[in-house]
Scaffold this motif. Structure first.
Motif, PDB file in Angstrom:
ATOM      1  N   SER A  27       0.791  -1.230   0.000  1.00 20.49           N
ATOM      2  CA  SER A  27       0.000   0.000   0.000  1.00 20.49           C
ATOM      3  C   SER A  27       0.824   1.281   0.000  1.00 20.49           C
ATOM      4  CB  SER A  27      -0.965   0.001   1.188  1.00 20.49           C
ATOM      5  OG  SER A  27      -0.252  -0.118   2.402  1.00 20.49           O
ATOM      6  N   ARG A  28       1.795   1.401   0.871  1.00 20.50           N
ATOM      7  CA  ARG A  28       2.545   2.655   0.973  1.00 20.50           C
ATOM      8  C   ARG A  28       3.918   2.566   0.323  1.00 20.50           C
ATOM      9  NH1 ARG A  28       3.257   4.640   6.801  1.00 20.50           N
ATOM     10  NH2 ARG A  28       4.271   6.326   5.630  1.00 20.50           N
ATOM     11  N   CYS A  29       4.200   1.423  -0.280  1.00 21.56           N
ATOM     12  CA  CYS A  29       5.544   1.207  -0.816  1.00 21.56           C
ATOM     13  C   CYS A  29       5.508   0.864  -2.302  1.00 21.56           C
ATOM     14  CB  CYS A  29       6.236   0.072  -0.058  1.00 21.56           C
ATOM     15  SG  CYS A  29       6.562   0.455   1.678  1.00 21.56           S
ATOM     16  N   GLN A  30       6.634   1.069  -2.940  1.00 18.67           N
ATOM     17  CA  GLN A  30       6.813   0.706  -4.330  1.00 18.67           C
ATOM     18  C   GLN A  30       7.970  -0.282  -4.434  1.00 18.67           C
ATOM     19  OE1 GLN A  30       7.616   4.510  -6.078  1.00 18.67           O
ATOM     20  NE2 GLN A  30       9.738   4.589  -5.388  1.00 18.67           N
ATOM     21  N   LYS A  84       6.646   5.098  -1.417  1.00 17.89           N
ATOM     22  CA  LYS A  84       6.192   5.648  -2.683  1.00 17.89           C
ATOM     23  C   LYS A  84       6.532   7.137  -2.790  1.00 17.89           C
ATOM     24  CE  LYS A  84       2.341   2.496  -3.618  1.00 17.89           C
ATOM     25  NZ  LYS A  84       0.864   2.361  -3.734  1.00 17.89           N
ATOM     26  N   GLU A  85       6.742   7.572  -4.022  1.00 15.65           N
ATOM     27  CA  GLU A  85       6.899   9.008  -4.273  1.00 15.65           C
ATOM     28  C   GLU A  85       5.585   9.711  -3.903  1.00 15.65           C
ATOM     29  OE1 GLU A  85       9.709  10.127  -5.054  1.00 15.65           O
ATOM     30  OE2 GLU A  85      10.808   8.599  -6.167  1.00 15.65           O
ATOM     31  N   PRO A  86       5.590  10.973  -3.485  1.00 15.03           N
ATOM     32  CA  PRO A  86       6.755  11.856  -3.392  1.00 15.03           C
ATOM     33  C   PRO A  86       7.454  11.797  -2.036  1.00 15.03           C
ATOM     34  CG  PRO A  86       4.797  13.117  -2.979  1.00 15.03           C
ATOM     35  CD  PRO A  86       4.329  11.703  -3.240  1.00 15.03           C
ATOM     36  N   SER A  87       6.996  10.910  -1.133  1.00 13.41           N
ATOM     37  CA  SER A  87       7.567  10.884   0.223  1.00 13.41           C
ATOM     38  C   SER A  87       8.840  10.060   0.319  1.00 13.41           C
ATOM     39  CB  SER A  87       6.521  10.318   1.199  1.00 13.41           C
ATOM     40  OG  SER A  87       6.109   9.027   0.798  1.00 13.41           O
ATOM     41  N   THR A 140       6.915  -7.917   5.303  1.00 12.01           N
ATOM     42  CA  THR A 140       7.868  -7.548   6.349  1.00 12.01           C
ATOM     43  C   THR A 140       8.821  -6.468   5.843  1.00 12.01           C
ATOM     44  OG1 THR A 140       7.734  -9.725   7.391  1.00 12.01           O
ATOM     45  CG2 THR A 140       9.697  -8.405   7.868  1.00 12.01           C
ATOM     46  N   GLY A 141       9.284  -6.622   4.613  1.00  8.45           N
ATOM     47  CA  GLY A 141      10.150  -5.596   4.031  1.00  8.45           C
ATOM     48  C   GLY A 141       9.474  -4.250   3.965  1.00  8.45           C
ATOM     49  N   LEU A 201       9.236  -2.709   7.463  1.00 10.71           N
ATOM     50  CA  LEU A 201      10.516  -2.178   7.932  1.00 10.71           C
ATOM     51  C   LEU A 201      10.840  -0.839   7.265  1.00 10.71           C
ATOM     52  CD1 LEU A 201      12.712  -5.415   8.123  1.00 10.71           C
ATOM     53  CD2 LEU A 201      11.812  -4.069  10.028  1.00 10.71           C
ATOM     54  N   VAL A 202      10.516  -0.723   5.986  1.00  9.52           N
ATOM     55  CA  VAL A 202      10.742   0.538   5.270  1.00  9.52           C
ATOM     56  C   VAL A 202       9.911   1.660   5.897  1.00  9.52           C
ATOM     57  CG1 VAL A 202      10.269   1.700   3.081  1.00  9.52           C
ATOM     58  CG2 VAL A 202      11.480  -0.482   3.094  1.00  9.52           C
ATOM     59  N   GLN A 203       8.699   1.319   6.354  1.00  7.24           N
ATOM     60  CA  GLN A 203       7.840   2.327   6.974  1.00  7.24           C
ATOM     61  C   GLN A 203       8.285   2.669   8.391  1.00  7.24           C
ATOM     62  OE1 GLN A 203       3.482   1.586   6.239  1.00  7.24           O
ATOM     63  NE2 GLN A 203       4.264  -0.084   4.969  1.00  7.24           N
TER      64      GLN A 203
END
Length: 318
Positions: A55-58, A75-78, A105-106, A109-111
């Protein structure tokens, strides 16, 4: 529970509690034990993976030394500048590609970690490429990735669970000797790693009556598949037999997670002690009555969530 006070180079957090949900899940899994691990038919070489929606990642893919690398970032732009890189090798008996739990999980962790990207390394699998064939390519991609991260000024953690934990330990130890001119990683994180492919530790039999997932037959089969013609005491297969002094000399911290109801747990404890004996620094979570790779259950189990929180706390200080 707070880490035990100690003057050792290894800081241990020991937990003993078990939730009702965890008890029920482990009992249910034991009913299916022996049927939970199914070895798939896979393509040769580094498999092209299909990431789930995050959801929040690319996810961006690149190819380094004929190995597919999947970079998970916000995800961009953040999307921030990457200052901490986690290179991750997923577990799966050296024979299975990453599962949904690894991607999720990845992404988590990024979040949870600032300025961090999580890179899944799609390593060749044992069906077509056991260790004797895979090792030169694994060393090659390790060297190139470390050079790229050094140029980018990234802190680097090599991490993995189960067989992936085995690989990140063995690769790092071997690479420190093979490429002394290449910058060492800042840390290694091994979650319930496979430490000794001989499977000779008598304590494994003691744990067997409580293990809900793995079987003696499955861990012997996976060790045989990955080892190929190499002796299982080769340190490129079994880090318990490796010389760990280079880790201390290069300042590489070794962090780990072990579980009390895990056939691989007893060897993990021995490896932790060996790290301590030579002065390698690190933090370890030892959790009784928990099953193999329990931190990956964070989406639905309290202990998994606590395990992931512990990992975030440790990696945030790398």
């Amino acid at each position: 529970m707070a880490p035990s006070p100690t003057t050792s180079s290894i800081r241990v957090t020991h937990r003993t509690e078990r939730s009702f949900a965890s008890t029920i899940l482990q009992g249910t899994l034991r009913l299916c034990r022996g049927y939970l691990i199914s070895i798939p038919t896979v393509a040769r070489g580094s498999i092209k993976l299909s990431p789930p929606s995050l959801s929040r990642c690319q996810v961006e893919v690149r190819e380094i030394c004929n190995i597919h690398i999947y970079d998970i970032s916000l995800k961009e732009p953040s999307k921030p500048e990457c200052r901490r890189r986690i290179y991750y090798i997923a577990g799966g008996s050296w024979q299975m590609p990453p599962g949904r739990q690894h991607w999720m999980t990845g992404a988590q962790l990024v979040q949870d970690l600032e300025d961090t990207e999580f890179s899944i390394v799609s390593v060749p699998l044992a069906q077509h490429t056991p260790a004797p064939k895979a090792w030169p390519q694994l060393l090659e991609v390790y060297e190139e990735l470390m050079k790229l991260s050094a140029t980018a000024g990234e802190k680097v953690i090599w991490a993995g669970d189960s067989s992936g934990g085995n690989l990140v330990l063995c690769l790092t130890i071997d690479a420190l000797k093979t490429f002394p001119q290449v910058k060492a990683p800042d840390a290694v994180l091994a979650i319930c790693p496979s430490i000794d492919l001989t499977r000779d530790n008598p304590q494994i039999q003691v744990v067997d009556s409580d293990e809900p997932i793995l079987t003696m037959a499955s861990i012997q089969q996976s060790a045989k598949a990955w080892a190929g013609e190499w002796n299982r005491k080769d340190p490129r297969l079994s880090p318990i037999f490796a010389d760990l002094t280079m880790l201390k000399e290069k300042g590489v911290k070794v962090h780990g997670v072990t579980a009390g109801y895990d056939l691989l747990g007893p060897d993990g404890l021995l490896f932790r002690q060996k790290c301590q004996d030579v002065g390698v620094e690190g933090e370890w979570l030892e959790w009784d009555k928990q099953m193999h790779v329990f931190p990956l259950t964070w989406m639905f189990l309290h202990e998994g969530k606590e395990g992931l929180h512990w990992i975030v706390d440790v990696l945030a200080r790398v």
